[in-house]
Every structure is written in structure tokens, then in C-alpha cells.
Enzyme design. Structure first.
Site, PDB file in Angstrom:
ATOM      1  N   LYS A  39       2.266  10.746   8.047  1.00  0.00           N
ATOM      2  CA  LYS A  39       1.652  10.263   9.305  1.00  0.00           C
ATOM      3  C   LYS A  39       2.291  10.890  10.544  1.00  0.00           C
ATOM      4  CE  LYS A  39      -0.360   6.017   7.517  1.00  0.00           C
ATOM      5  NZ  LYS A  39      -1.776   5.933   7.744  1.00  0.00           N
TER       6      LYS A  39
ATOM      7  N   THR B  91       1.567  23.995  -5.125  1.00  0.00           N
ATOM      8  CA  THR B  91       1.316  25.287  -4.461  1.00  0.00           C
ATOM      9  C   THR B  91       1.979  25.349  -3.071  1.00  0.00           C
ATOM     10  OG1 THR B  91      -0.833  25.365  -5.527  1.00  0.00           O
ATOM     11  CG2 THR B  91      -0.481  26.908  -3.715  1.00  0.00           C
TER      12      THR B  91
ATOM     13  N   PHE C 111       0.858  -1.190   0.000  1.00  0.00           N
ATOM     14  CA  PHE C 111       0.000   0.000   0.000  1.00  0.00           C
ATOM     15  C   PHE C 111       0.886   1.228   0.000  1.00  0.00           C
ATOM     16  CE2 PHE C 111      -2.378   3.556   1.406  1.00  0.00           C
ATOM     17  CZ  PHE C 111      -3.626   3.381   0.837  1.00  0.00           C
TER      18      PHE C 111
ATOM     19  N   ASP D 189       9.265   3.185   1.576  1.00  0.00           N
ATOM     20  CA  ASP D 189       8.068   3.913   1.995  1.00  0.00           C
ATOM     21  C   ASP D 189       7.906   3.780   3.507  1.00  0.00           C
ATOM     22  OD1 ASP D 189       5.570   4.825   2.649  1.00  0.00           O
ATOM     23  OD2 ASP D 189       4.532   3.826   0.993  1.00  0.00           O
TER      24      ASP D 189
HETATM   25  O1  PSZ Z   1      -7.380   3.534   3.171  1.00  0.00           O
HETATM   26  C1  PSZ Z   1      -6.446   4.352   3.072  1.00  0.00           C
HETATM   27  O2  PSZ Z   1      -6.351   5.240   2.220  1.00  0.00           O
HETATM   28  C2  PSZ Z   1      -5.336   4.236   4.041  1.00  0.00           C
HETATM   29  S1  PSZ Z   1      -5.495   3.339   5.416  1.00  0.00           S
HETATM   30  C3  PSZ Z   1      -3.908   3.557   5.834  1.00  0.00           C
HETATM   31  C4  PSZ Z   1      -3.250   4.308   4.960  1.00  0.00           C
HETATM   32  C5  PSZ Z   1      -4.075   4.734   3.927  1.00  0.00           C
HETATM   33  N1  PSZ Z   1      -1.930   4.518   5.041  1.00  0.00           N
HETATM   34  C6  PSZ Z   1      -1.292   5.471   4.229  1.00  0.00           C
HETATM   35  C7  PSZ Z   1      -0.004   5.131   3.558  1.00  0.00           C
HETATM   36  C8  PSZ Z   1       0.830   4.096   4.013  1.00  0.00           C
HETATM   37  O3  PSZ Z   1       0.495   3.346   5.071  1.00  0.00           O
HETATM   38  C9  PSZ Z   1       2.021   3.832   3.323  1.00  0.00           C
HETATM   39  C10 PSZ Z   1       2.934   2.744   3.772  1.00  0.00           C
HETATM   40  N2  PSZ Z   1       2.342   4.565   2.241  1.00  0.00           N
HETATM   41  C11 PSZ Z   1       1.574   5.564   1.786  1.00  0.00           C
HETATM   42  C12 PSZ Z   1       0.382   5.867   2.431  1.00  0.00           C
HETATM   43  C13 PSZ Z   1      -0.443   6.981   1.889  1.00  0.00           C
HETATM   44  O4  PSZ Z   1      -0.507   8.010   2.790  1.00  0.00           O
HETATM   45  P1  PSZ Z   1      -1.740   9.038   2.720  1.00  0.00           P
HETATM   46  O5  PSZ Z   1      -2.947   8.315   3.216  1.00  0.00           O
HETATM   47  O6  PSZ Z   1      -1.301  10.142   3.613  1.00  0.00           O
HETATM   48  O7  PSZ Z   1      -1.868   9.449   1.312  1.00  0.00           O
END
Ligand code: PSZ
Length: 503
Positions: free
Chosen positions: A359, A383, A219, A328
Site C-alpha cells: 500500500k 520474476t 484480512f 501484517d
Molecule cells: O478487497 C480486497 O481485496 C481488499 S480491500 C483492502 C485490502 C484488500 N487490503 C489489502 C491487505 C490488507 O489490508 C492487509 C492488512 N493485508 C494484506 C492485504 C493484501 O494486500 P493486496 O490487496 O495488495 O494483495
């Protein structure tokens, strides 16, 4: 009573301990905080007033649902009343929070050191006037970048780019890979007129057919480039035209690790072989693999771990093939594994090429090696490119981590948590399996998703808020100020829940 970390550093005061789980009537005032944990006041334990979601949460969810799909809302929160490791909902329920806004609260709710940043008059303009950071940075921007982000840069990394969120950090990391690859290909020459024109029509040679390798179960975010390397659940992917980029199988290790060493090594070797094969295959097809993205611990995909040797070998393959390695650390970064960056557990001979964060770091962004620095301005740009007020808060977070030696706290509490989980595994062998973790970044498996979801619901109604991941796992993502007495509260609730569920 004072609490000390293993290294003898005072973490905070444990002032008074009363009964852990208080059932109080609708009209009783919320108990005054009685613990001070790493400088943060907290309640002594969960308080349950209603079932969750309670009536107020349900009412607000209905109202929200008239404006947008509110199907994902679990309960509404009173953030002003949430403190330390405890989240307070709008019905006055106080829950021990092991999920922390999908792993993104570093030092607890309303930590005084963060409130102090907000209360200093000289900081107000940073919160009110959000700058276009890449063009009009505030006068103290460089100092804050150095004090916050560079002070915790992964060993060997000195360049940093801020961004808004995790996905956006991954996407811009990918762009840095593509820009660097093409720059090297041009051998120092400027782009041709044909490249400059064709790129505006999404055509080659301006838009080259380059690919990024990723892993099953990964992910990396929901924007299109990040989604192209995400493979954990259909809900993220369905209906979206994502690029056909190479994917290799992420190792699924067998537990306990010490009883399955040989098999796990074979599983990892198969995965590494696949990486080599995919790179060769895509390169041959004229769709070169220029980057490889991987989580140090696959989080959303089910808390899947691989060995340090796996990551060392992967880095070697990437170097041999001139593939940029992007680690990541969006979910793993900022201390919860007991080291500031999870990849520091891998003893890599050198830093990964890019390390993405968000996070708990409060701001998104990525560190990168000098080679990946774009030569032209405006190539990695938007931006806001992040938010300077978040970097101010991050500075206070980092100072708090250092002051209270919170990485030691995480190691110690993490060990305690994992030991307790192993005991539960022994006690309830038909329910709990595959205990795994680094620091407090841990998880357990249940027989199936329905069982897991049932456990999470029951825990919540016992005052403990936990999260799911993967097909049948429950993950622990507490704050860095989570301590043994918090783990004890969880274990009480967990044991009761398992007794009830296994009957
Ligand atoms: O369902 C979702 O969109 C979720 S639930 C948990 C996440 C997203 N985690 C975000 C995440 C991550 O765990 C890793 C390893 N890489 C990138 C991301 C993306 O971060 P955001 O959500 O800030 O875009």
C-alpha cells in the site's frame, strides 16, 4: 500564511481560503489550486458538478463492463487532475479523499517530489526496463534499498525482501516460516531424496502438514496462502479450497476504553487463551503451528484494536511455542498511526519476526529477522520480486515524510480528527458510536450497514470520499499530508449528513 507542525517545522503554505464547497456549472473551469500542503498544490475545497457517479463515469463503466465485471467501480478518475488530498473524477467533481485508493496514497496525488523523480533523465531507464530483480538487479539497487526500505526498517530488523503486492508479501512471509521450520527440524542435514521427490506430488514428507494461526475478522489478502488466514467476509472466501488452519478470536473491545478496562482485559485474555489452546490442539494433531499472522489493527475486518499488552502477551506465547510472529502492516504501515509502523505503539520487547508491507509503501515486501533468511537462493523468488521504480518513488516519499515531519502532522491532525469525532458522537449519540483510532487511522460505527452506506453516499455528494470497513464502520485513511483544515471540511459535510440522516 505558513503552516507549522507542533515541532515548529513548516509544513507548507496556506495561501488563500475561499468557500469550502463550490457548486459550479458544467462549463466553469476547475478552480486553480490555492493551497500548498507539504509542498503539494491543492484546490481549496471540493467542487461538485454532477451527482456521483456522473454521466462520463457511467458511460465508461458500461464500456468496461462489456470487457469485465465492472460491478465494483465507484467512479472513473482523472488522475492527472487529482492533487494532494483531492481526487478529481472524469466528470470534473473534486472530492476530498479520505479513502486514498484503499489506504495506499502516502503523500497525496501528484506530489511534486514524486513528479520530480519521474522527470529526472537518470531515472527513466528504471521506469522503462523492469528488471528480474533477484537475478539481474540494476546497479543502484542496493543503494536504493538502503536509502528507502532499510532507512525505515522497524527497530531491530535489517533484512528485507521486496514483492509485488500485499498478498504476495504475506505468502512469501509464510514460506519463510515454513522453510525455517523445516531447516531446523532437519538439524543442519540436507533434505532427503524422499522429500525431494514427494514434494513434486504434493505429498509428505516433502510437503509437510504445517499450519499458520490467524484471527477471526483478519484480512491478509486473496491469494491462496493469504486467503487461508483471512476471515473477514465471505466474498473473499466462498468457493475456494483453503487449508484447515487454526483460528483464534480477535478481541472485540468495548468503547470508551477507559470505562471498560476490566472487561476488555478479560476479552483479550480469552483470546490469548484460545491462541494457546489452538497451538496445543494442532501440535497434538501432528499439524504443528509454525507461524502466527496478525494485523496490528484489523482494518478490513472493521478497524478492531487490541491493547499493547495483548500484543506483548501474544509475542510471548509465540516465542514459548517457537511460532514465528508475522505482523501484517500492509494497511497500517508507513505513518498513518503517527508512528512509522503501528506495532511500534506496542512497546514489544523485541521486533516481530516478520513485518509485511505494501500500500503506502508503494512496493510490497517484508522485513525479517536473520533467522528467517533462507540458506538457498531461489527459495523466495519470482520474476520481478517487486518493482525497482516503486522503490525509487518510495525513497522520495520517505524523504518527504522526513522533510515535512509528517509523522508529527499525523499525530496532531489525528488528535484533532478524533476529538471532532467524539464531539459528533456526543451530538448524534443514536447515529455515531465507538470512535477509535491511532493518528489519522480512525473509524466510527453506525447503527448498521445500510445507515453507514447511506452516510458514505451522502458524504460523497457533499464532496467527501470516505470508505467502509467491517459490518457497520466508516474508516479514515487520509494521506499523511491531511491537515486540520481538511478535517474541518469533512466535519462540515459530516454534520450536515448526520442532521439529515437522523431526522
Ligand atoms: O478487497 C480486497 O481485496 C481488499 S480491500 C483492502 C485490502 C484488500 N487490503 C489489502 C491487505 C490488507 O489490508 C492487509 C492488512 N493485508 C494484506 C492485504 C493484501 O494486500 P493486496 O490487496 O495488495 O494483495
Amino acid at each position: 500564511m505558513a503552516i507549522f507542525s507542533r515541532s515548529g517545522v513548516r509544513l507548507g503554505n496556506l495561501i488563500k481560503k475561499t468557500s469550502r464547497l463550490c457548486y459550479v456549472s458544467q462549463h466553469t473551469a476547475v478552480n486553480a489550486p490555492q493551497y500548498v500542503t507539504a509542498g503539494c498544490e491543492e484546490p481549496t475545497g471540493p467542487i461538485l458538478r454532477t451527482s456521483i457517479p456522473g454521466p462520463e463515469s457511467q458511460k465508461l463503466t458500461q464500456e468496461l463492463d462489456q470487457i469485465q465485471n465492472a460491478g465494483s467501480v465507484q467512479f472513473f478518475v482523472d488522475y492527472a487532475k487529482s492533487q494532494g488530498n483531492y481526487i478529481t473524477d472524469v466528470d470534473g467533481n473534486v472530492l476530498l479523499d479520505l479513502f486514498t485508493q484503499i489506504a495506499s496514497i502516502p503523500i497525496g496525488y501528484n506530489h511534486p517530489n514524486l513528479l520530480q523523480v519521474m522527470s529526472q533523465p537518470e531515472n527513466l531507464s528504471t521506469f522503462i526496463n523492469r528488471p528480474a530483480l533477484a537475478v539481474f538487479p540494476p546497479k543502484d539497487w542496493v543503494r536504493h534499498l538502503k536509502n528507502a526500505l532499510l532507512s525505515v526498517a522497524p527497530p531491530g530488523m535489517h533484512q528485507v525482501q521486496t514483492m509485488a503486492c500485499g498478498a504476495c508479501s504475506i505468502e512469501h512471509g509464510q514460506k519463510a516460516m515454513f522453510i525455517t521450520h523445516q531447516r531446523k527440524k532437519r538439524g543442519g542435514l540436507p533434505p532427503t531424496q524422499e522429500e525431494l521427490t514427494s514434494c513434486l506430488y504434493n505429498k509428505e514428507p516433502g510437503c509437510p502438514d504445517l499450519t499458520v494461526l490467524s484471527f477471526s475478522g483478519a484480512f491478509h489478502g486473496r491469494t491462496m496462502g493469504a486467503l487461508g488466514i483471512t476471515h473477514s467476509k465471505w466474498i473473499h472466501k466462498l468457493d475456494f479450497p483453503t487449508p484447515d488452519w487454526p483460528m483464534a478470536t480477535f478481541p472485540k473491545l468495548k468503547y470508551p476504553l477507559h470505562e471498560n478496562e476490566r472487561e476488555n482485559m478479560e476479552i483479550e485474555n480469552r483470546s490469548l487463551d484460545e491462541v494457546r489452546e489452538r497451538i496445543e490442539e494442532y501440535n497434538k494433531r501432528g499439524r504443528p503451528v509454525v507461524g502466527c499472522c496478525i494485523e496490528p489493527i484489523q482494518a478490513e475486518g472493521g478497524d478492531n484494536f487490541a491493547s499493547p499488552r495483548f500484543f506483548q502477551e501474544l509475542q510471548k506465547i509465540c516465542k514459548e511455542n517457537e511460532v514465528v510472529l508475522l505482523m501484517d502492516e500492509v494497511q497500517t504501515g508507513c505513518g498513518s498511526t503517527g508512528k512509522f509502523w503501528a506495532h511500534e505503539h506496542f512497546d514489544l520487547p523485541e521486533a516481530p519476526d516478520i513485518v509485511a508491507f505494501s500500500k503506502k509503501m508503494l512496493t510490497g515486501g517484508f522485513y525479517y529477522k536473520e533467522d528467517l533468511r533462507p540458506k538457498e537462493a531461489f527459495r523466495i523468488f519470482n520474476t520481478w520480486v517487486g518493482d525497482s521504480s516503486k522503490v525509487l518513488l518510495l525513497e522520495a516519499v520517505i524523504n518527504t515524510i522526513k522533510k515535512y515531519n509528517l509523522l508529527d502532522n499525523v499525530k496532531e491532525t489525528g488528535q484533532y480528527l478524533q476529538n471532532g469525532l467524539h464531539e459528533m458522537e456526543k451530538k448524534f449519540p443514536h447515529c455515531v458510536s465507538n470512535v477509535r483510532g491511532l493518528g489519522t487511522f480512525c473509524s466510527v460505527d453506525f447503527p448498521d450497514a445500510a445507515f453507514r452506506d447511506g452516510v458514505i453516499m451522502k458524504l460523497r455528494n457533499r464532496g467527501v470520499h470516505a470508505g467502509a470497513c467491517g459490518d457497520r464502520s466508516m474508516r479514515f485513511r487520509p494521506t499523511l499530508i491531511f491537515q486540520k483544515h481538511h478535517a474541518d471540511i469533512f466535519f462540515d459535510a459530516f454534520e450536515k449528513t448526520l442532521q439529515e440522516s437522523s431526522q
